[in-house]
Design an enzyme around this catalytic site. Structure first.
Site, mmCIF file in Angstrom:
data_model
loop_
_atom_site.group_PDB
_atom_site.id
_atom_site.type_symbol
_atom_site.label_atom_id
_atom_site.label_comp_id
_atom_site.label_asym_id
_atom_site.label_seq_id
_atom_site.Cartn_x
_atom_site.Cartn_y
_atom_site.Cartn_z
ATOM 1 N N HIS A 46 0.828 -1.207 0.000
ATOM 2 C CA HIS A 46 0.000 0.000 0.000
ATOM 3 C C HIS A 46 0.861 1.256 0.000
ATOM 4 O O HIS A 46 0.542 2.252 -0.665
ATOM 5 C CB HIS A 46 -0.923 -0.028 1.219
ATOM 6 C CG HIS A 46 -1.742 1.201 1.392
ATOM 7 N ND1 HIS A 46 -1.442 2.161 2.336
ATOM 8 C CD2 HIS A 46 -2.838 1.638 0.745
ATOM 9 C CE1 HIS A 46 -2.330 3.129 2.269
ATOM 10 N NE2 HIS A 46 -3.188 2.847 1.317
ATOM 11 N N GLU A 49 2.045 1.835 -3.479
ATOM 12 C CA GLU A 49 0.935 2.371 -4.286
ATOM 13 C C GLU A 49 0.874 3.892 -4.174
ATOM 14 O O GLU A 49 0.708 4.603 -5.171
ATOM 15 C CB GLU A 49 -0.380 1.746 -3.822
ATOM 16 C CG GLU A 49 -1.628 2.328 -4.477
ATOM 17 C CD GLU A 49 -2.795 2.411 -3.523
ATOM 18 O OE1 GLU A 49 -3.395 3.500 -3.415
ATOM 19 O OE2 GLU A 49 -3.112 1.396 -2.873
ATOM 20 N N HIS A 50 1.024 4.422 -2.971
ATOM 21 C CA HIS A 50 1.018 5.870 -2.773
ATOM 22 C C HIS A 50 2.207 6.543 -3.466
ATOM 23 O O HIS A 50 2.069 7.583 -4.103
ATOM 24 C CB HIS A 50 1.070 6.197 -1.276
ATOM 25 C CG HIS A 50 -0.250 6.105 -0.582
ATOM 26 N ND1 HIS A 50 -0.745 7.101 0.225
ATOM 27 C CD2 HIS A 50 -1.195 5.127 -0.576
ATOM 28 C CE1 HIS A 50 -1.924 6.738 0.712
ATOM 29 N NE2 HIS A 50 -2.212 5.539 0.243
ATOM 30 N N GLU A 126 -4.030 7.787 7.822
ATOM 31 C CA GLU A 126 -5.019 6.877 7.243
ATOM 32 C C GLU A 126 -5.326 5.733 8.207
ATOM 33 O O GLU A 126 -6.480 5.325 8.368
ATOM 34 C CB GLU A 126 -4.484 6.339 5.914
ATOM 35 C CG GLU A 126 -5.502 5.604 5.071
ATOM 36 C CD GLU A 126 -4.960 5.189 3.715
ATOM 37 O OE1 GLU A 126 -5.712 4.549 2.946
ATOM 38 O OE2 GLU A 126 -3.782 5.473 3.408
#
Length: 418
Positions: A46, A49-50, A126
């Site tokens: 993840h 991905e950012h 997040e």
């Protein structure tokens, strides 16, 4: 309308032409996700991905966003347990630009250490956001309960500790190990000329030459447990579920039908019994999760602390009823019509077509036509649905997680007796 091609470096291309659509969706699916991560770098998929959106040799992060917006397009990404996906949706006339931007972020990103530190803070926020949203957080707690000793039970975002400890070298090594041609499927759906598409993709992605290393996937067992995490909330969040079926299982449409009858609509048994008849919850639903080698069927409910045990007992009662008595002929007809209607409506966008053919290639290695899917749904029977319920709804296969102002002593293990 469907074609499958392979670039010179082994990247697979699946495409579906939609001549009447002006929209075009392109997705780069990397077959690596949270379940493939070593525990000490949990959340790295993840995080990566950012970072792909934080600037390349040709474009700054703002340039990427501005260029997509100037096309009236959409660009985004998502990480799951088994894949990481980057996609663009634009008008068909912008095919070349869309491919150029996607290839630029995936092959030309700088991974600036300063940008990594900024994004580390964003991801930590997040994580806080999920933990502060009880009706999201409970699902994370549930998978952590049933798959406590497996990577599938760990959060996709990672934990505060793993995100804080991730190093720049971890990011680069992970990409080098897993973002290889053999792990990539590019999916395209919309209005395009096939020859031109393959030519552009070969030019943009054909130069990728990482050899990569094999992924590790350990099939988890199922942990039967009742876990309670105490937190001062107005509502108690409940997740109750059982072992499910893997993605390509022969009974996959049967479990979809079972789930639909149980809790996937306002006419479902759980919605009618728990909410409409007994007013014990505002929100109650069920859903199926399927992976390459395992799955879950999960039921969620949000209820008043005083009503928690009654709500759980009603849920278990409905599971027992469908297991022991099956479904009615009217339910069999309705559920098949409902599934077929949902399938048709789900394919109203190029994004849906793009995702569908990508998952078919990733999990089945072949294309399954819409007509074949409809025929498979029509073959579902009441007897099949009851047989699946009998296999899944057993004492050993039920687990329960609770988040709210209760203690473990308030929820006896006997509540799961079925």
């Amino acid at each position: 309308m469907y074609r499958k091609d392979t670039l010179s470096n082994g990247i697979r291309i699946v495409s579906e032409t939609l001549p009447k659509s002006r929209a075009l969706s392109i997705g780069v699916w990397v077959k690596v996700g949270a379940r493939h991560e070593p525990r000490e770098i949990g959340g790295v998929s993840h995080f990566i991905e950012h970072l792909f959106f934080k600037g390349t040799q040709k474009r700054t992060a703002k340039d990427i966003a501005t260029e997509i917006d100037s096309l009236g397009g959409e660009m985004n990404a998502f990480t799951s347990q088994e894949t990481t996906t980057y996609y663009v949706k634009v008008l068909d006339e912008h095919l070349a630009t869309a491919i150029d931007i996607l290839s630029d972020i995936l092959l030309g990103s700088k991974f600036d250490p300063a940008e990594m530190e900024k994004e580390r803070k964003v991801i930590l926020e997040e994580i806080k956001g999920v933990e502060d949203t009880p009706d999201d957080y409970i699902h994370e707690l549930f998978t952590g309960t049933v798959w406590a000793d497996n990577s599938l039970g760990r959060p996709i975002l990672g934990t505060r500790d793993t995100i804080k400890s991730l190093k720049h070298t971890d990011i680069l090594s992970y990409i080098d190990n897993y973002y290889s041609p053999r792990e990539i499927v590019i999916s395209v759906a919309g209005n395009f000329e096939h020859g031109r598409l393959i030519e552009l993709l070969e030019e943009a992605f054909g130069k990728l030459s990482r050899s990569g290393i094999p992924k590790l996937e350990e099939t988890p067992g199922f942990n039967r447990a009742v876990t309670v995490k105490k937190k001062q909330l107005e509502q108690v969040q409940v997740c109750l579920g059982c072992r499910g079926l893997h993605f390509t299982h022969d009974d996959r449409f049967g479990i979809m039908a079972l789930n639909t009858i149980l809790g996937n609509s306002m006419s479902s048994r759980l919605f009618q019994e728990v909410r409409e008849q007994n007013a014990l919850a505002y929100s109650i639903y069920s859903y199926v999760t399927a992976y390459r080698d395992t799955g879950l069927l999960t039921i969620y409910a949000g209820t008043d602390p005083a009503n928690t045990l009654q709500a759980i007992q009603l849920i278990v009662k409905e599971l027992r009823k469908i297991r022991d008595e099956g479904i009615t002929p009217a339910e069999e007809t309705r559920v098949k019509n409902q599934l077929k209607g949902n399938l048709v409506l789900s394919l109203e966008s190029s994004n849906s077509h793009m995702s569908r053919i990508a998952r078919q290639e990733i999990y089945f290695g072949k294309y399954l036509s819409f007509d074949d899917t409809i025929k498979a749904v029509d073959k579902v029977t009441a007897e099949q649905i009851q047989r699946i319920a009998q296999q899944l709804f057993t004492r050993e296969s039920l687990s329960l997680s609770i988040l709210g102002p209760l203690n473990k002593a308030d929820v006896p293990d006997a509540v799961l007796e079925i």
